[in-house]
Scaffold this motif. Structure first.
Motif, PDB file in Angstrom:
ATOM      1  N   GLN A  33      54.590  21.262  76.578  1.00  0.00           N
ATOM      2  CA  GLN A  33      53.895  22.551  76.461  1.00  0.00           C
ATOM      3  C   GLN A  33      54.410  23.429  75.318  1.00  0.00           C
ATOM      4  O   GLN A  33      53.757  24.400  74.947  1.00  0.00           O
ATOM      5  CB  GLN A  33      53.962  23.322  77.788  1.00  0.00           C
ATOM      6  N   GLN A  35      49.569  27.913  67.339  1.00  0.00           N
ATOM      7  CA  GLN A  35      49.946  27.557  68.716  1.00  0.00           C
ATOM      8  C   GLN A  35      51.255  28.247  69.111  1.00  0.00           C
ATOM      9  O   GLN A  35      51.389  28.766  70.227  1.00  0.00           O
ATOM     10  CB  GLN A  35      50.103  26.039  68.835  1.00  0.00           C
ATOM     11  N   LYS A  36      52.204  28.247  68.190  1.00  0.00           N
ATOM     12  CA  LYS A  36      53.494  28.890  68.474  1.00  0.00           C
ATOM     13  C   LYS A  36      53.310  30.396  68.663  1.00  0.00           C
ATOM     14  O   LYS A  36      53.885  30.988  69.582  1.00  0.00           O
ATOM     15  CB  LYS A  36      54.488  28.620  67.335  1.00  0.00           C
ATOM     16  N   LEU A  45      51.780  31.117  72.061  1.00  0.00           N
ATOM     17  CA  LEU A  45      52.723  30.937  73.162  1.00  0.00           C
ATOM     18  C   LEU A  45      53.744  32.073  73.185  1.00  0.00           C
ATOM     19  O   LEU A  45      54.116  32.550  74.263  1.00  0.00           O
ATOM     20  CB  LEU A  45      53.428  29.585  73.052  1.00  0.00           C
ATOM     21  N   LEU A  53      49.695  24.499  64.033  1.00  0.00           N
ATOM     22  CA  LEU A  53      50.960  24.542  64.768  1.00  0.00           C
ATOM     23  C   LEU A  53      51.505  25.961  64.823  1.00  0.00           C
ATOM     24  O   LEU A  53      51.953  26.432  65.875  1.00  0.00           O
ATOM     25  CB  LEU A  53      51.984  23.613  64.119  1.00  0.00           C
ATOM     26  N   PRO A  67      54.950  23.701  71.485  1.00  0.00           N
ATOM     27  CA  PRO A  67      54.580  23.038  70.227  1.00  0.00           C
ATOM     28  C   PRO A  67      55.781  22.964  69.291  1.00  0.00           C
ATOM     29  O   PRO A  67      56.520  23.943  69.143  1.00  0.00           O
ATOM     30  CB  PRO A  67      53.486  23.946  69.653  1.00  0.00           C
TER      31      PRO A  67
END
Length: 221
Positions: free
Chosen positions: A192, A7-8, A11, A4, A194
């Motif tokens: 989209q 993913q952050k 992005l 996680l 997370p």
């Protein structure tokens, strides 16, 4: 780093590149449209105590016009103050007018912040007894249509809101309405962004083209 967190981070990097491509005039134009939409909203009209961030020089909605409008409206305005003595902690302190605001020194990341005192007395905090925030305007890196928010990764807002909402709930009171201010390029499709269980969802996302979640906000107040 967890999946996680990765993913952050990815992005945030993507969004940083996207936001750097925006011209100053584009950001100012969008900021003006967002401010107009917010000021015309019924939930803003109903609010008395409002918190709004002081914007960074680039990469997010410029709140200078909104801040001035809040002060002119006679509402009570609070702005963020990072506690540098306690990692990850933020409070909201009252602004006593345009002159007070102009005198703020640069704080964390060069963003202006109020001092803890004003005219020799302790500055009022949003956490003081008898103070009830109706509305919090939040910045962010990205938002999506499921009302999720990606912050800068420090957790200041999520921690404050969790603590503040818990204290209000214990007294049988509602949490403040959470309104994200978002440039067009920051609003993504649902799912989209997370999120972790502790990440707060927004009640409203105010963009230049409209207000997401507006009906839910109207029915909750």
């Amino acid at each position: 780093m967890t999946a996680l967190q990765a993913q952050k981070k990815a992005l945030r990097k993507t969004m940083a590149t996207r936001l750097r491509s925006l011209s100053v005039s584009d950001v100012q134009q969008q900021s003006g449209m967002i401010t107009d939409r917010v000021l015309a909203s019924p939930y803003f009209a109903r609010s008395q105590c409002v918190s709004c961030y002081l914007s960074m020089p680039s990469g997010e909605v410029d709140t200078s016009s909104l801040i001035s409008a809040i002060l002119r409206s006679g509402k009570t305005l609070f702005v963020p103050k990072i506690d540098t003595t306690c990692d990850g902690t933020m409070d909201f302190l009252q602004v006593y007018g345009e002159d007070d605001l102009r005198a703020f020194p640069p704080g964390t990341w060069g963003i202006k912040e109020p001092a803890y005192e004003w005219k020799g007395a302790r500055r009022r905090s949003a956490t003081d007894d008898g103070t009830d925030l109706d509305l919090i305007f939040l910045p962010g890196v990205a938002f999506d249509r499921s009302m999720s928010r990606l912050g800068h990764g420090k957790g200041y807002y999520d921690r404050f809101i969790s603590s503040y909402a818990a204290s209000k709930s214990a007294k049988g009171q509602r949490k403040p309405l959470l309104v994200a201010l978002s440039l067009r390029e920051q609003i993504l499709e649902a799912g989209q962004v997370p999120v972790a269980p502790h990440d707060w969802k927004m009640d409203v996302i105010a963009g230049p083209d409209g207000l997401l979640g507006e009906a839910a906000a109207d029915s909750s107040q």
